[in-house]
Write a protein that holds these residues in place. Structure first.
Motif, short mmCIF file in Angstrom:
data_model
loop_
_atom_site.label_atom_id
_atom_site.label_comp_id
_atom_site.label_asym_id
_atom_site.label_seq_id
_atom_site.Cartn_x
_atom_site.Cartn_y
_atom_site.Cartn_z
N ARG A 21 1.20 28.94 2.11
CA ARG A 21 0.97 27.55 2.08
C ARG A 21 0.72 26.86 3.48
N TRP A 22 -0.17 26.00 3.60
CA TRP A 22 -0.78 25.35 4.72
C TRP A 22 -0.91 23.95 4.38
N ARG A 23 -1.38 23.14 5.47
CA ARG A 23 -1.95 21.74 5.51
C ARG A 23 -3.34 21.81 5.86
N GLU A 24 -4.18 21.05 5.32
CA GLU A 24 -5.31 20.85 5.56
C GLU A 24 -5.87 19.28 5.83
N ASP A 25 -6.59 19.11 6.81
CA ASP A 25 -6.90 17.31 6.76
C ASP A 25 -8.25 17.20 5.97
N VAL A 26 -8.07 16.02 5.13
CA VAL A 26 -9.19 15.72 4.62
C VAL A 26 -9.57 14.09 4.58
N GLU A 27 -10.89 14.12 4.81
CA GLU A 27 -11.35 12.67 5.24
C GLU A 27 -11.66 11.98 3.81
#
Length: 89
Positions: A21-27
């Motif tokens: 599990r991790w986090r990603e930036d989304v525009e």
């Protein structure tokens, strides 16, 4: 835009598999950036040790932790179709 933070992710062993599990930036369509939680099945639990699963997760996170990482764009299909009609048709 420089990366916001280096990530190590989270490694979870479920009864039959290793999950990362991790986090990603989304525009978003309006230009704002939102951080979303992602997860991926890395390997079956049988025959894969925790260090091996951690290396698999690190390979997956290499893209997010790169210096030149850019947020992915996200928009609904309806917004994409409207934009496509004006630009292409």
């Amino acid at each position: 835009m420089a990366r916001r933070r280096f990530q190590r992710g989270q490694l979870v062993r479920e009864p039959d598999r290793w999950v990362g599990r991790w986090r990603e930036d989304v525009e978003l369509g309006d230009g704002t950036i939102k951080r979303v939680r992602r997860w991926e099945v890395l390997a079956p639990a049988r025959g894969v040790t925790k260090p091996m699963a951690q290396r698999l997760l690190e390979k997956r996170l290499a893209e997010v932790n790169r210096e030149d990482y850019r947020p992915a764009r996200a928009e609904s299909f309806a917004a994409f179709a409207a934009r496509w009609e004006t630009d292409v048709l």
